[in-house]
Scaffold this motif. Structure first.
Motif, PDB file in Angstrom:
ATOM      1  N   ILE A 256      -3.932   0.978   6.270  1.00 22.08           N
ATOM      2  CA  ILE A 256      -5.381   0.851   6.091  1.00 22.08           C
ATOM      3  C   ILE A 256      -6.048   1.756   7.113  1.00 22.08           C
ATOM      4  O   ILE A 256      -5.782   1.663   8.320  1.00 22.08           O
ATOM      5  CB  ILE A 256      -5.831  -0.608   6.278  1.00 22.08           C
ATOM      6  CG1 ILE A 256      -5.086  -1.515   5.290  1.00 22.08           C
ATOM      7  CG2 ILE A 256      -7.343  -0.740   6.080  1.00 22.08           C
ATOM      8  CD1 ILE A 256      -5.326  -2.989   5.502  1.00 22.08           C
ATOM      9  N   THR A 257      -6.877   2.649   6.620  1.00 20.90           N
ATOM     10  CA  THR A 257      -7.518   3.621   7.502  1.00 20.90           C
ATOM     11  C   THR A 257      -8.977   3.245   7.744  1.00 20.90           C
ATOM     12  O   THR A 257      -9.531   2.382   7.076  1.00 20.90           O
ATOM     13  CB  THR A 257      -7.454   5.036   6.899  1.00 20.90           C
ATOM     14  OG1 THR A 257      -8.456   5.166   5.896  1.00 20.90           O
ATOM     15  CG2 THR A 257      -6.080   5.323   6.304  1.00 20.90           C
TER      16      THR A 257
ATOM     17  N   ARG B 158     -13.238  -2.316  -5.263  1.00 20.33           N
ATOM     18  CA  ARG B 158     -12.809  -0.987  -4.843  1.00 20.33           C
ATOM     19  C   ARG B 158     -13.673   0.107  -5.474  1.00 20.33           C
ATOM     20  O   ARG B 158     -13.867   1.182  -4.904  1.00 20.33           O
ATOM     21  CB  ARG B 158     -11.337  -0.794  -5.236  1.00 20.33           C
ATOM     22  CG  ARG B 158     -10.682   0.450  -4.647  1.00 20.33           C
ATOM     23  CD  ARG B 158      -9.208   0.520  -4.972  1.00 20.33           C
ATOM     24  NE  ARG B 158      -8.947   0.624  -6.400  1.00 20.33           N
ATOM     25  CZ  ARG B 158      -8.485  -0.363  -7.162  1.00 20.33           C
ATOM     26  NH1 ARG B 158      -8.230  -1.545  -6.628  1.00 20.33           N
ATOM     27  NH2 ARG B 158      -8.272  -0.175  -8.459  1.00 20.33           N
TER      28      ARG B 158
ATOM     29  N   THR C 247      -6.998   2.901   1.618  1.00 13.79           N
ATOM     30  CA  THR C 247      -5.641   2.406   1.855  1.00 13.79           C
ATOM     31  C   THR C 247      -4.630   3.411   1.317  1.00 13.79           C
ATOM     32  O   THR C 247      -4.900   4.145   0.370  1.00 13.79           O
ATOM     33  CB  THR C 247      -5.407   1.052   1.153  1.00 13.79           C
ATOM     34  OG1 THR C 247      -5.586   1.207  -0.251  1.00 13.79           O
ATOM     35  CG2 THR C 247      -6.343  -0.002   1.695  1.00 13.79           C
TER      36      THR C 247
ATOM     37  N   ALA D 161      -9.352  -3.416   0.562  1.00 17.08           N
ATOM     38  CA  ALA D 161      -9.690  -3.629   1.970  1.00 17.08           C
ATOM     39  C   ALA D 161     -11.144  -3.220   2.182  1.00 17.08           C
ATOM     40  O   ALA D 161     -11.630  -2.262   1.582  1.00 17.08           O
ATOM     41  CB  ALA D 161      -8.777  -2.816   2.883  1.00 17.08           C
TER      42      ALA D 161
ATOM     43  N   LEU E 135      -8.903  -8.062   3.893  1.00 18.87           N
ATOM     44  CA  LEU E 135      -7.906  -7.567   2.952  1.00 18.87           C
ATOM     45  C   LEU E 135      -7.719  -8.646   1.898  1.00 18.87           C
ATOM     46  O   LEU E 135      -7.235  -9.748   2.194  1.00 18.87           O
ATOM     47  CB  LEU E 135      -6.580  -7.269   3.650  1.00 18.87           C
ATOM     48  CG  LEU E 135      -5.459  -6.762   2.729  1.00 18.87           C
ATOM     49  CD1 LEU E 135      -5.846  -5.432   2.076  1.00 18.87           C
ATOM     50  CD2 LEU E 135      -4.146  -6.625   3.493  1.00 18.87           C
TER      51      LEU E 135
ATOM     52  N   LEU F 214       1.915  -4.023   7.093  1.00 20.12           N
ATOM     53  CA  LEU F 214       0.562  -3.501   7.249  1.00 20.12           C
ATOM     54  C   LEU F 214       0.453  -2.693   8.525  1.00 20.12           C
ATOM     55  O   LEU F 214       0.915  -3.125   9.590  1.00 20.12           O
ATOM     56  CB  LEU F 214      -0.448  -4.650   7.285  1.00 20.12           C
ATOM     57  CG  LEU F 214      -0.462  -5.583   6.066  1.00 20.12           C
ATOM     58  CD1 LEU F 214      -1.335  -6.791   6.334  1.00 20.12           C
ATOM     59  CD2 LEU F 214      -0.929  -4.838   4.832  1.00 20.12           C
TER      60      LEU F 214
ATOM     61  N   PHE G 266      -2.401   0.117  10.740  1.00 15.48           N
ATOM     62  CA  PHE G 266      -3.819   0.458  10.846  1.00 15.48           C
ATOM     63  C   PHE G 266      -3.980   1.676  11.740  1.00 15.48           C
ATOM     64  O   PHE G 266      -3.231   1.838  12.717  1.00 15.48           O
ATOM     65  CB  PHE G 266      -4.602  -0.714  11.447  1.00 15.48           C
ATOM     66  CG  PHE G 266      -4.328  -2.041  10.774  1.00 15.48           C
ATOM     67  CD1 PHE G 266      -5.132  -2.485   9.748  1.00 15.48           C
ATOM     68  CD2 PHE G 266      -3.250  -2.837  11.172  1.00 15.48           C
ATOM     69  CE1 PHE G 266      -4.880  -3.698   9.134  1.00 15.48           C
ATOM     70  CE2 PHE G 266      -2.993  -4.044  10.561  1.00 15.48           C
ATOM     71  CZ  PHE G 266      -3.805  -4.481   9.537  1.00 15.48           C
TER      72      PHE G 266
END
Length: 668
Positions: free
Chosen positions: A32-33, A499, A556, A571, A582, A596, A598
């Motif tokens: 997840i960015t 999304r 993501t 997310a 999330l 997961l 990050f």
């Protein structure tokens, strides 16, 4: 405590393999960015509303007396007395031979007392299949009465129909030959053990021998949500409010359209004193009192903090839905009065205080300041008459209304492929289907052109698991109640909506409510009786998604694609609270581990809300896949907390057939 026991039992059952063979869960990597891809609109989650399944009268609308004003009935028939019954031998009939309480309510209840009778005698109302009597509540009651042959006292009571116990009573005097309204209160000091209770009216038989007494416009209200006069039933209203909906589409739905042009929902007949509201036969086989009218809907939306989406009648009735029907669509040269009527409705809602006759009328009925209104939906499911909608009906309404209200935005109700003039910018899309459709449709907006057109998913639900069914049909394999499988499929679809919420600006689960004693459609998000409420698995999914909202979608890797099946996710980040959410739906039959990671630090602990197996009902030894009257809490969300050792990564197991929302504190 019950759910603690169930969780312990579940752990033991898993340990000994009762749920099936123990397998090592598969694992996926998800990064997840901090890249924010889409701003999430505040209107994303909400409800579609219409009076179906007694969801209004007998449901959300708190009035407790059924058939309170004999609206939409044929005088002189036994059917006109539904909800009413004699007590101790009085003769009852519904009549229009005497002047009614008002021109809107021409029918009255005639009560004839036999010539040789002693003791209490009268009649009673059984409510909407029962009346809840609660100690500590104050009930406000009223009725109109007149008689030329009786001038004695009238006794009103809340009474058990099984034991005869009287919970509260009032004696009323002053009846004469002209209509008089009697208003009073009940304050029971005992809670009834069940809802087998009645609202009873009696007179002393010795004083009333041979008399005829006329009654009209009854009402019995318990306390209401936020104390609104003519307001909402508290438990149902609180359940809606707990999901934090941000849109409320009303008044339908099919119930907007009417069985004919004249029986459409008419806004101006749903405002003002309830004595002035004639009501109508609704589109779902029972009369609507229209006590739940335009102003009540608007007040309710305000109380929820929800944006109203106002449906306006657009020239077709439900008779036009059948290809075999000869019932006409309103022709182009006869449409203008209906367009003008919609314009007047919007003036009534939005004109500044005192600025017009309609604004003054709104103030007269209790609301001085205008309501906020942005969205107008032109019709409902006009894909059943697309030619006239495209040829002139859409244009007539949009052109005339936008000329007077240029700030308003319009929703079309045809198929998305229907070309309209002017071109639609927002469209209402409905879908009832099997779980697989929702799995597949989680990606339907991924490649949708970003051309300014936005979608309102105005009705959706998993209604069946029978792929051979016509899913628009109410028969043919319909689910009785929303199942965990269906709720997980809906959640999968909702991850795709969120999304792609630059395209999907709003959504509304439907239908909303179902009275278990009289319903026309299933499944529904909540079921109820006079004294109970059942929240479905789908209800909890709506609550989990709506109450845990980000303001932007986070990127993501991998992206949520068809290759991820059976896992679906989205997310998001809330820039006001610095929380990250999330949301994950696992529609498969195995647990799945997500590794997961990050590219931003997360806090030292997280919280999880999980809706999942085991659907083991309390003390039963049997499985339930849905919340039912027998097992109303078989499937409920469970909250937990967990520690995060490494602020850049951790793994989490998403149970088979589950919906989970992880909440993390982050710095982005």
């Amino acid at each position: 405590m019950v759910w603690k026991n169930i969780l312990v039992l579940t752990a033991l059952l898993n340990l000994y393999g009762v749920w099936g063979s123990i397998q090592a869960p598969s694992a996926l990597n998800l990064r997840i960015t901090k890249n924010k891809t889409v701003d999430i609109p505040s209107t994303l989650y909400g409800y579609m509303w219409e009076d179906i399944n007694q969801s209004g009268d007998g449901g959300l609308y708190a009035e407790l007396l059924q058939n309170r004003a004999f609206q939409g009935v044929i005088p002189g028939t036994q059917a006109a007395l539904f909800g009413w019954q004699p007590f101790q031998g009085a003769w009852l009939s519904v009549t229009s031979d005497t002047q009614g309480v008002s021109s809107a309510l021409p029918n009255s209840l005639e009560v004839d007392i036999p010539s040789f009778v002693n003791g209490p005698i009268g009649f009673e109302n059984t409510g909407y299949w029962g009346i809840k009597v609660q100690s500590g509540w104050t009930y406000t009651a009223s009725f109109y009465a007149k008689s030329s042959t009786f001038s004695g006292s009238i006794t009103a009571s809340l009474t058990s129909s099984t034991t005869g116990q009287v919970f509260s009573t009032q004696t009323l005097k002053g009846i004469n030959s002209k209509w008089k309204q009697f208003t009073f209160q009940f304050t029971p000091n005992t809670t009834a053990p069940d809802t087998e209770n009645v609202f009873r009216i009696t007179v002393n038989g010795a004083d009333a021998q041979g008399a005829s007494i006329f009654f009209g416009m009854f009402s019995l209200f318990p306390p209401t949500f936020r104390g609104r006069e003519n307001g909402m039933r508290i438990d149902l209203a609180e359940a809606f409010a707990a999901t934090r909906p941000s849109v409320w589409r009303f008044p339908g739905g099919n119930n907007l359209e009417g069985g004919s042009w004249d029986t459409r929902w008419k806004w101006n007949e749903t405002i003002g004193p309830i004595e002035n509201r004639p009501g109508r036969i609704g589109d779902w086989s029972y009369p609507n009192t229209d006590g739940l009218g335009l102003l009540e809907y608007l007040n309710w939306a305000e109380d929820l903090g929800a944006e109203p989406i106002l449906g306006i009648w657009a020239g077709i009735s439900i008779a036009n839905y059948s290809e075999l029907s000869s019932w006409p669509v309103v022709p182009e040269d006869e449409l203008k009065p209906y367009v003008d009527d919609a314009i007047n409705e919007i003036h009534f809602i939005t004109d500044p205080a005192g600025s017009s006759d309609l604004a003054k009328l709104r103030e007269q009925y209790g609301r001085k300041e205008p309501y906020a209104l942005t969205f107008i939906e032109v019709g409902n499911e006009d894909q059943f008459q697309p030619d006239s909608y495209a040829a002139y009906r859409w244009n007539a309404f949009v052109s005339a209304i936008s000329a007077e209200f240029p700030h308003l935005e319009f929703l079309a109700t045809t198929q998305p492929s229907t070309a309209l003039n002017p071109a639609y910018k927002r469209i209402d899309f409905h879908q009832y289907a099997v779980p697989q459709w929702f799995h597949d449709a989680a990606f339907m907006f991924d490649d949708y052109p970003r051309n300014g057109t936005k979608w309102f998913i105005g009705e959706y639900a998993v209604t069946s698991t029978n792929t051979s069914c016509n899913l628009g049909a109410i028969s043919c394999g319909r689910l009785a109640f929303p199942t965990l499988e269906g709720a997980a499929a809906e959640a999968a679809f909702m991850t795709g909506m969120e999304r792609n919420s630059d395209v999907v600006f709003a959504s509304a689960y439907a239908p909303s409510l179902q009275h278990l004693r009289n319903f026309q459609w299933s499944p529904d998000i909540m079921s109820f009786t006079a004294g109970t409420l059942i929240k479905s698995a789908s209800y909890f999914v709506q609550q989990m998604f709506s109450a845990n909202r980000g303001t932007q979608v986070l990127e993501t890797t991998p992206a949520s694609t068809n290759d991820s099946f059976p896992l679906f996710w989205v997310a998001s980040h809330n820039n006001k609270t610095n929380a990250m959410f999330l949301k994950v739906s696992n529609v498969g039959s195995d647990d799945i581990v997500f590794d997961l990671s990050f590219d931003f630090p997360v806090g030292g602990f997280g919280t999880a809300i999980t809706l999942a197996n085991p659907p083991l009902t309390v003390n039963s030894g049997v499985f339930s896949v849905a919340n039912t009257p027998e097992y109303p809490e078989a499937i409920v969300p469970v909250s937990s907390a967990f520690a995060i050792v490494d602020p850049t990564k951790f793994n989490y197991t998403f149970p088979a057939q589950s919906v989970t929302v992880l909440s993390l504190s982050v710095k982005i």
